[in-house]
Design an enzyme around this catalytic site. Structure first.
Site, PDB file in Angstrom:
ATOM      1  N   GLY A  93     -18.629   8.881   1.034  1.00 21.94           N
ATOM      2  CA  GLY A  93     -17.495   9.269   0.046  1.00 21.94           C
ATOM      3  C   GLY A  93     -18.259   7.907  -1.390  1.00 21.94           C
ATOM      4  CE  LYS A 151      -4.438   0.786   0.529  1.00 25.64           C
ATOM      5  NZ  LYS A 151      -5.597   0.235   0.125  1.00 25.64           N
ATOM      6  N   GLY A 162     -19.836   7.262   5.734  1.00 27.67           N
ATOM      7  CA  GLY A 162     -18.768   7.432   5.012  1.00 27.67           C
ATOM      8  C   GLY A 162     -19.599   7.942   3.890  1.00 27.67           C
TER       9      GLY A 162
HETATM   10  N1  PHE Z   1      -7.887   1.053  -2.747  1.00 29.42           N
HETATM   11  C1  PHE Z   1      -8.979   0.003  -3.251  1.00 29.42           C
HETATM   12  C2  PHE Z   1      -8.560  -1.681  -2.295  1.00 29.42           C
HETATM   13  O1  PHE Z   1      -8.267  -1.242  -1.176  1.00 29.42           O
HETATM   14  C3  PHE Z   1      -9.215  -0.692  -4.136  1.00 29.42           C
HETATM   15  C4  PHE Z   1      -7.501  -1.366  -4.918  1.00 29.42           C
HETATM   16  C5  PHE Z   1      -7.606  -2.570  -5.101  1.00 29.42           C
HETATM   17  C6  PHE Z   1      -7.051   0.159  -5.498  1.00 29.42           C
HETATM   18  C7  PHE Z   1      -6.250  -3.473  -5.542  1.00 29.42           C
HETATM   19  C8  PHE Z   1      -5.862  -0.826  -5.985  1.00 29.42           C
HETATM   20  C9  PHE Z   1      -5.576  -1.814  -6.096  1.00 29.42           C
HETATM   21  O2  PHE Z   1      -9.063  -2.960  -2.406  1.00 29.42           O
END
Ligand code: PHE
Length: 359
Positions: A186, A82, A184
Site C-alpha cells: 500500500g 488515534k 502489504g
Molecule cells: N498514520 C501514520 C502513523 O501512524 C502517520 C501519521 C502520524 C499521521 C501522525 C498523522 C499524525 O505514523
C-alpha cells in the site's frame, strides 16, 4: 472472543475514549487518547471494516498507545492518540465524503485537543475532505505545494532502518543482494519496494489485493507471494507493512527470516512475542521506531520545517536512532523492544518532572 466496549474501556490504561455513531452509514467513531504528557495527542485516522465495533475500539486503543511511544521515540511534543472509523462495509464516493464531513464535525467538538492525519484505509484525499469542515487534520504545507502525503516519507524511514538492521546482521553490504519480503504493497509498502530494489535488494511482495501485489512486483522486478504463505516463505528480511498482530505465537515458529523490520503498527500480538522472536535468533526492530517517519514528517512540517534536504536528513536519521537502540539492546543483553521501551520511559519521565505542579 472480543471483550465488550465497557470492559475494554474499564481495563484500558489510557486517558479517554470518545465515541460517536454515524447513523446514516452505521459507522462507529472512536477517538482513543492514550497519553498527553508530551503534548496534544496527535495520530492518524484509520478506516476499516472490523468484525465488530469492539474490534475497532481495541484497535484504536492499541494504536493510540503506539503513538505515545512513537512521539516519545522521536522526542516530539505530541501525545498519543488515534481515531478509528469502524465502517460496516466499504464506503466510497459521495457517501464517503459525507461520512468524512461528519467525522470532521465530530473532531471539531474536541476543538484541537486531538489532531489527525492519514492512516491505513484512508488517503490524502480523504484528509482534504475532512479539512473542508475541520482545521484539526494534517494535509500539508503551502511551502510544499499544499499537500503532503506522509506515507512515502514513512517508507524512507523504514528503508533507513532496514539498512541499519541489515548492516548489523549481514555486514557492510546491507540489503544489497538480500531478499526482502514486503507484506502489504500500500501507501508505505509500495514506495518501500522501490527504495529497496534501487539499493539492490530482491523483492518478494504480498498483498490481500492480488492486483496491487502484481503491479508492485512488476515495477520492481520482484515476485508475488501468496498472503497465506508469508510466514513460511524464506527471506532475509520480513517487512510487515499492512495490518497489525501478524507476529504471534502461531506465526513466529514458522518464520524463515533473520530480521523483521516494517511499517505496520502493532506488529506483535503481545509484547512476549519480542522474546519469542529473539529466542529464534530473529532481530525484531520495534515497529513504532521503524515507522516513525510519517509522524516525524507531520511534526516537522507543523513546526514549519519545509526544507526538503533537511526533511530527508531527519527521516534517514531514524535509521541511526534504531541503530542506537539495537546497540543498547546488544550491550545489555536484552531485546530491542525492551531497550526502546526504556528509552520512551526516560523521555516521558523527563517531561513529567519538568511539568509544573497543578495549583
Ligand atoms: N498514520 C501514520 C502513523 O501512524 C502517520 C501519521 C502520524 C499521521 C501522525 C498523522 C499524525 O505514523
Amino acid at each position: 472472543m472480543t471483550k465488550d466496549l465497557r470492559t475494554l474501556i474499564a481495563e484500558w490504561e489510557g486517558q479517554a475514549v470518545l465515541t460517536g455513531f454515524d447513523q446514516p452509514t452505521g459507522t462507529w467513531f472512536f477517538v482513543a487518547i492514550h497519553d498527553a504528557t508530551l503534548g496534544t495527542p496527535c495520530g492518524g485516522c484509520r478506516m476499516r471494516v472490523y468484525p465488530t465495533p469492539e474490534d475497532g475500539l481495541r484497535d484504536a486503543m492499541r494504536l493510540a498507545r503506539g503513538m505515545t511511544h512513537k512521539w516519545a521515540a522521536i522526542d516530539f511534543d505530541h501525545g498519543g492518540g488515534k481515531s478509528v472509523l469502524a465502517i460496516p462495509r466499504p464506503i466510497a464516493g459521495e457517501e464517503r465524503s459525507a461520512l468524512l464531513h461528519r467525522f470532521g464535525q465530530f473532531l471539531n467538538t474536541l476543538n484541537g485537543s486531538y489532531t489527525t492525519g492519514v492512516d491505513l484505509g484512508t488517503t490524502a484525499d480523504d484528509m482534504e475532505t475532512i479539512k473542508e469542515v475541520s482545521p484539526w487534520v494534517f494535509t500539508g504545507h503551502p511551502a510544499l505545494g499544499g499537500r503532503v502525503d506522509p506515507s512515502p516519507h514513512t517508507a524512507l524511514g523504514v528503508f533507513a532502518c532496514i539498512q541499519a538492521a541489515a548492516r548489523r546482521v549481514f555486514g557492510s553490504d546491507g540489503v544489497t543482494g538480500r531478499t526482502v519480503l514486503i507484506q502489504g504493497a500500500g501507501g508505505v509498502g509500495g514506495p518501500l519496494a522501490h527504495l529497496l530494489a534501487d539499493a539492490g535488494a530482491n523483492i518478494l511482495v504480498s498483498d490481500m489485493d492480488p492486483d496491487r501485489a502484481r503491479e508492485c512486483a512488476e515495477q520492481v522486478r520482484g515476485t508475488v507471494v501468496d498472503p497465506a504463505a508469508v510466514s513460511d516463505t524464506p527471506c532475509d528480511i520480513l517487512a510487515p507493512c499492512a495490518v497489525g498482530a501478524t507476529l504471534n505465537r502461531d506465526s513466529i515458529p514458522r518464520l524463515r527470516c533473520r530480521i523483521v523490520a516494517g511499517a505496520a503498527n502493532n506488529q506483535l500480538e503481545e509484547d512476549a512475542d519480542a522474546e519469542r522472536l529473539a529466542a529464534r535468533g530473529i532481530l525484531y526492530c520495534p515497529d513504532y521506531v521503524v515507522n516513525g517517519g510519517g509522524a516525524l514528517l507531520v511534526g516537522l512540517i507543523q513546526r514549519d520545517v519545509t526544507d526538503e534536504v533537511e526533511l530527508r536528513r531527519r527521516l534517514l536519521g531514524i535509521g541511526e536512532s534504531l541503530d542506537r537502540i539495537l546497540a543498547e539492546a546488544e550491550e545489555r543483553g536484552t531485546t530491542p523492544l525492551r531497550a526502546s521501551y526504556d528509552r520512551v520511559e526516560r523521555v516521558l519521565a523527563n517531561h513529567r518532572d519538568r511539568r509544573p505542579a497543578p495549583r
